[in-house]
Enzyme design. Structure first.
Site, PDB file in Angstrom:
ATOM      1  N   GLY A  37       0.912  -1.338   0.006  1.00 17.02           N
ATOM      2  CA  GLY A  37       0.074   0.229   0.297  1.00 17.02           C
ATOM      3  C   GLY A  37       0.920   1.356  -0.004  1.00 17.02           C
ATOM      4  CB  CYS A  40      -0.666   6.047  -1.190  1.00 18.11           C
ATOM      5  SG  CYS A  40      -2.517   6.595  -1.542  1.00 18.11           S
ATOM      6  CD  GLU A 201       5.291  27.975   0.669  1.00 20.83           C
ATOM      7  OE1 GLU A 201       4.868  27.088   1.101  1.00 20.83           O
ATOM      8  OE2 GLU A 201       6.325  28.369  -0.013  1.00 20.83           O
ATOM      9  CB  VAL A 235      12.455  27.962   9.247  1.00 18.45           C
ATOM     10  CG1 VAL A 235      12.781  27.453  10.695  1.00 18.45           C
ATOM     11  CG2 VAL A 235      10.915  27.840   9.315  1.00 18.45           C
ATOM     12  CB  SER A 258       4.943  19.124   5.257  1.00 20.61           C
ATOM     13  OG  SER A 258       4.426  20.516   5.480  1.00 20.61           O
ATOM     14  N   GLY A 260       8.511  18.887   1.212  1.00 22.80           N
ATOM     15  CA  GLY A 260       8.404  18.236  -0.161  1.00 22.80           C
ATOM     16  C   GLY A 260       9.008  16.834   0.160  1.00 22.80           C
ATOM     17  CG  HIS A 434     -30.694  20.248 -12.013  1.00 24.85           C
ATOM     18  ND1 HIS A 434     -29.870  21.239 -11.929  1.00 24.85           N
ATOM     19  CD2 HIS A 434     -32.058  20.368 -11.573  1.00 24.85           C
ATOM     20  CE1 HIS A 434     -30.732  22.336 -10.930  1.00 24.85           C
ATOM     21  NE2 HIS A 434     -31.991  21.765 -10.998  1.00 24.85           N
TER      22      HIS A 434
END
Ligand code: NAD
Length: 445
Positions: A37, A40, A201, A235, A258, A260, A434
């Site tokens: 697995g 993921c 970021e 950072v 996080s 990459g 619809h």
């Protein structure tokens, strides 16, 4: 025994290839050091979605007044959410094992090391045994990238996404370094469970690879809701649970990094001549590497790190290897992607910026999701956005970028249009049920 195909790595690429080649009657051995697995299923897409769903239930219960519903004393049990997540993962892992078993694929649990390779034979060792195969497929995935920030290593206050997923207790507050896909999904999880969140970021925007207008809708909503988003912030160092960024000191119970992931090439030292680019294995349109009889699929190729890309690469590679559909290529221009924030973001195809880079003249259409009756009924206070990038010359649909729930569930209709090269007039002939939010794809035409 000599196998037709040896596959290293049992994630979406590896297990898809194993099942497909075994089904075609080939002898296949699949090596996986952990549970099948891959990232993921075990420490990525599925566990995060399980926890996010729990958080969404709590959040909706505490924000239902706008729909005329008031619930008092709503609480959540994080341990119970974690337990449910583990059960979901366990069931899916068992399902994959069963499927491999049904196809008589040999699954070996252990770390596989490539010992030698010629154009006719690959030799692999695992658990002290030697395995031989005519072909090798490398599906070893990727690992979290640890940036060279002083104080980051061996710091118990610093988490990667796997630590966050396995934590038995929620942090009291969290700083998330990296406002990419992983960062923003965890920001959503913690925020919806009432944890103070700060996102750091380095670039001028969160989710820098996505359509900026779509991202602005999310960033504005999250900032208003109380998530601190610091862009263009670097950072410099971490000391315990104190972080220094742009000269400013910030503290939180935990710091989730996080920024990459990187291709995992462990166990492949014997393939000295394999061509790499930025640490990832170079492949052609059929997932062949620079070495005859060696294929690579999934994150290890550094192409697009998504489970559905990995699985499609595996299908194409096996198709080519077995000459089932030997010339089928992957339509990298029509890969859908989803970010499971709230609201969700879903997109496929090129952005306006990419079209400009490619010097494609485009017509850009925009429509708020509120043009859909179902969206209005179910998304009080939200406007959402659907953007379509159209080739100005031949009117084909080149890209669709959306924010608004539940766009993840119908982006595949847009993928189909991009994949098949539909013009707007052709796409207009498709009837959408619809009332569904998917009708936005018809309205925008
Ligand atoms: P990413 O590339 O999506 O985002 C990393 C972010 O970190 C970028 O915005 C980057 O500018 C920023 N960054 C880099 N160095 C930094 C620094 N020192 N300080 C602050 N910011 C910094 O990577 P990710 O979020 O780690 O995800 C890894 C991979 O997993 C991606 O390819 C992603 O597509 C995939 N993934 C997909 C899903 C999904 O499909 N829903 C979910 C999770 C992960």
């Amino acid at each position: 025994m000599k196998y037709f195909l040896a596959i290293i790595g049992g994630g979406p690429a590896g297990y898809t290839a194993a099942e497909k080649a075994s089904k075609a009657g080939k002898d296949v051995v699949l090596f996986e050091q952990n549970a099948v697995g891959g990232t993921c299923l075990n420490v990525g897409c599925i566990p995060t979605k399980s926890l996010l769903y729990g958080a969404k239930q709590y959040y909706n219960a505490t924000h239902a007044q706008k729909y005329g519903v008031t619930a008092e004393n709503v609480t959540f049990d994080f341990a119970a959410m974690q337990k449910r997540k583990t059960i979901v993962v366990r069931k899916l892992v068992a399902g994959i094992k069963q499927r491999l078993n049904n196809e008589h694929c040999t699954l070996v649990t252990g770390f596989a090391n490539v010992e030698s390779r010629t154009d006719k034979l690959v030799t692999i060792s695992c658990n002290g045994e030697i395995y031989e195969a005519e072909n090798l497929m490398i599906c070893t995935g990727s690992t979290n990238f640890v940036p060279p920030i002083p104080g980051i290593k061996d710091n118990p206050a610093v988490w990667d996404s796997t630590d966050a997923l396995n934590a038995t207790e929620l942090p009291k507050s969290i700083i998330i370094v990296g406002g990419g896909v992983i960062g923003m999904e965890f920001a959503t999880l913690y925020h919806e469970l009432g944890i103070p969140v700060t996102v750091i970021e380095a670039l001028p925007t969160i989710l820098p690879n996505l359509d900026p207008e779509v991202v602005t809708v999310l960033a504005d909503k999250y900032k208003k809701a109380g998530i601190t988003i610091l862009t263009e912030t670097r950072v410099e160092s971490i000391n315990g649970n104190e972080l220094t960024a742009n000269g400013q000191k910030l503290t939180a119970d935990k710091i989730l990094v996080s920024v990459g992931r990187r291709a995992n090439l462990n166990g492949l030292d014997a393939l000295k001549d394999i061509e790499l680019n930025k640490g990832a294995i170079v492949i052609d349109d059929f997932c062949k590497t620079s070495l005859p009889n060696v294929y690579a699929c999934g994150d290890v190729t550094g192409k697009i790190m998504l489970a559905h890309v990995a699985a499609r690469q595996a299908e194409v590679a096996v198709g080519r290897m077995l000459k089932i559909i030997p010339l089928q290529r992957i339509a990298y221009n029509a890969i859908p992607s989803v970010v499971y924030t709230n609201p969700e973001i879903a997109s496929v195809g090129i952005t306006e910026a990419q079209a400009a880079e490619l010097q494609i003249e485009t017509e850009v259409r925009r429509l708020p999701m509120t043009f859909s009756g179902r969206f209005m009924a179910e998304n009080e206070g939200e406007t959402g956005l659907c953007k379509m990038i159209i080739d100005a010359k031949n009117h084909s649909v080149l890209g669709v970028h959306m924010i608004g729930n539940p766009c993840s569930e119908f982006v595949s209709a847009a993928s189909f249009a991009v994949r098949m090269g539909y013009t707007t007039a052709e796409f207009e002939q498709v009837v959408f049920p619809h009332p569904t939010v998917s009708e936005i794809l018809h309205e925008i035409l």
